[in-house]
Design a protein around this motif. Sequence first.
Motif: not given
Length: 61
Positions: A18-23, A25-32
């Motif tokens: 769950l922590a890896a998925m949250a990280f 998703a946050l990384h994808d949102a920032v890098a998109a």
Amino acid sequence: MTLVPIFAFMLIPLWIPLAAMAFGALHDAVAAPARLRRRTTTEPARVSPSGPRVRAAGTAR
């Protein structure tokens, strides 16, 4: 109250993904936005009139 830490410890196999998925998703949102900016180009794609370059059958290494 003694059972709360025990249950939290037992759920570690659940918390790690769950922590890896949250990280992720946050990384994808920032890098998109940067990824989208890199992907869009103003010049058209160049297509070879002879088609894609592929090896002849049986020559793969």
